[in-house]
Design a protein around this motif. Structure first.
Motif, short mmCIF file in Angstrom:
data_model
loop_
_atom_site.label_atom_id
_atom_site.label_comp_id
_atom_site.label_asym_id
_atom_site.label_seq_id
_atom_site.Cartn_x
_atom_site.Cartn_y
_atom_site.Cartn_z
N ASP A 1 -12.45 6.02 -1.81
CA ASP A 1 -12.01 7.31 -2.35
C ASP A 1 -11.95 8.32 -1.20
N PHE A 2 -10.83 8.33 -0.49
CA PHE A 2 -10.70 9.19 0.68
C PHE A 2 -10.73 10.66 0.31
N ALA A 3 -10.21 11.03 -0.85
CA ALA A 3 -10.23 12.43 -1.27
C ALA A 3 -11.67 12.89 -1.44
N GLN A 4 -12.51 12.07 -2.07
CA GLN A 4 -13.91 12.43 -2.25
C GLN A 4 -14.63 12.53 -0.90
N LEU A 5 -14.34 11.60 0.00
CA LEU A 5 -14.94 11.66 1.33
C LEU A 5 -14.53 12.94 2.06
N TYR A 6 -13.27 13.32 1.94
CA TYR A 6 -12.78 14.55 2.56
C TYR A 6 -13.52 15.77 1.99
N ALA B 1 0.41 25.79 5.27
CA ALA B 1 -0.32 25.14 6.35
C ALA B 1 -1.73 24.74 5.93
N ASP B 2 -2.38 25.54 5.08
CA ASP B 2 -3.74 25.21 4.68
C ASP B 2 -3.82 24.04 3.70
N GLN B 3 -2.69 23.57 3.20
CA GLN B 3 -2.66 22.43 2.29
C GLN B 3 -2.32 21.11 2.99
N ILE B 4 -1.89 21.19 4.24
CA ILE B 4 -1.50 19.97 4.95
C ILE B 4 -2.72 19.12 5.30
N GLN B 5 -3.78 19.75 5.82
CA GLN B 5 -4.97 18.97 6.19
C GLN B 5 -5.59 18.25 5.00
N PRO B 6 -5.79 18.90 3.84
CA PRO B 6 -6.33 18.14 2.70
C PRO B 6 -5.45 16.95 2.30
N PHE B 7 -4.14 17.11 2.39
CA PHE B 7 -3.25 15.99 2.08
C PHE B 7 -3.42 14.88 3.12
N MET B 8 -3.40 15.26 4.41
CA MET B 8 -3.44 14.26 5.47
C MET B 8 -4.77 13.52 5.53
N LEU B 9 -5.87 14.15 5.14
CA LEU B 9 -7.17 13.49 5.24
C LEU B 9 -7.68 12.96 3.91
N GLY B 10 -7.01 13.29 2.81
CA GLY B 10 -7.44 12.82 1.50
C GLY B 10 -6.42 11.89 0.85
N GLU B 11 -5.19 12.37 0.73
CA GLU B 11 -4.16 11.60 0.02
C GLU B 11 -3.45 10.59 0.92
N ALA B 12 -3.11 10.97 2.14
CA ALA B 12 -2.37 10.07 3.03
C ALA B 12 -3.13 8.77 3.31
N PRO B 13 -4.45 8.81 3.59
CA PRO B 13 -5.14 7.54 3.81
C PRO B 13 -5.18 6.67 2.54
N ARG B 14 -5.22 7.31 1.38
CA ARG B 14 -5.19 6.55 0.12
C ARG B 14 -3.88 5.78 0.00
N LEU B 15 -2.79 6.39 0.43
CA LEU B 15 -1.48 5.74 0.37
C LEU B 15 -1.38 4.58 1.38
N LEU B 16 -1.99 4.73 2.54
CA LEU B 16 -1.89 3.71 3.58
C LEU B 16 -2.88 2.56 3.41
N PHE B 17 -4.03 2.85 2.81
CA PHE B 17 -5.12 1.87 2.78
C PHE B 17 -4.74 0.51 2.21
N PRO B 18 -4.04 0.41 1.08
CA PRO B 18 -3.73 -0.93 0.56
C PRO B 18 -2.94 -1.80 1.54
N PHE B 19 -2.08 -1.18 2.31
CA PHE B 19 -1.26 -1.92 3.28
C PHE B 19 -2.12 -2.32 4.48
N ALA B 20 -2.97 -1.41 4.94
CA ALA B 20 -3.87 -1.73 6.05
C ALA B 20 -4.84 -2.84 5.64
N ARG B 21 -5.32 -2.78 4.41
CA ARG B 21 -6.25 -3.80 3.91
C ARG B 21 -5.58 -5.18 3.91
N ARG B 22 -4.31 -5.24 3.54
CA ARG B 22 -3.58 -6.52 3.54
C ARG B 22 -3.42 -7.05 4.96
#
Length: 168
Positions: free
Chosen positions: A143-148, A102-123
């Motif tokens: 760099d969403f991971a760095q921002l997180y 459970a403690d690893q879900i938030q870092p993924f959702m706020l760091g890695e998940a936006p990185r995966l979505l961003f190129p499509f949202a940008r288009r």
């Protein structure tokens, strides 16, 4: 979900489902709004519009092992004191987790998940601006991971050092 109760795309290799797994199930435009309130006069402007971009990320659990991340991008462009265009985009993705602490879900959702979505949202955003009669707006990668990590460090610094926060 398949017959084993796993989100689609989470088939257990060789029957072993004990390892942690995280992945995108789907992605989609949740909300898109484009406003061009000063057309056609804005196309006569002599100066390029100044652009203000704001981001917001929200995550929510929507199922037992499924979370939704919404990347909200708001863009406001002004030229010669008038609004050129306003774009509001909420772009979302569903992410499935299996055997992830459970403690690893938030870092993924706020760091890695936006990185995966961003190129499509940008288009989607660039296409909306172009379809509104302006040059496509190509946002720089973020760099969403760095921002997180920066946000997590700032929050940790603002909290007292107690056992509950994990700091000595």
């Amino acid at each position: 979900m398949d017959e084993q109760g796993l989100p689609q795309g989470f088939e257990a290799p060789n029957g072993d489902d004990a390892g942690p797994a995280a992945g995108m199930i789907s992605q989609y435009v949740k909300d898109l709004s484009f406003e061009n309130p000063n057309a056609p006069a804005i196309y006569q402007a002599q100066t390029a519009p100044g652009i203000d971009v704001q981001f917001n990320i929200s995550a929510a659990q929507v199922g037992e092992e499924v979370h939704e991340l919404t990347l909200k991008i708001e863009v406001r462009a002004e030229s010669e004191g008038k609004t050129a265009f306003i774009v509001d985009l909420s772009y979302a993705g569903l992410f499935g987790f299996r055997n992830v602490p459970a403690d690893q879900i938030q870092p993924f959702m706020l760091g890695e998940a936006p990185r995966l979505l961003f190129p499509f949202a940008r288009r989607v955003l660039a296409d909306a601006v172009r379809d509104g009669g302006f040059p496509p707006l190509m946002l720089e990668p973020i760099d969403f991971a760095q921002l997180y990590l920066q946000q997590a460090d700032a929050q940790a610094g603002a909290q007292p050092n107690t056992p509950e926060t994990g700091h000595a």
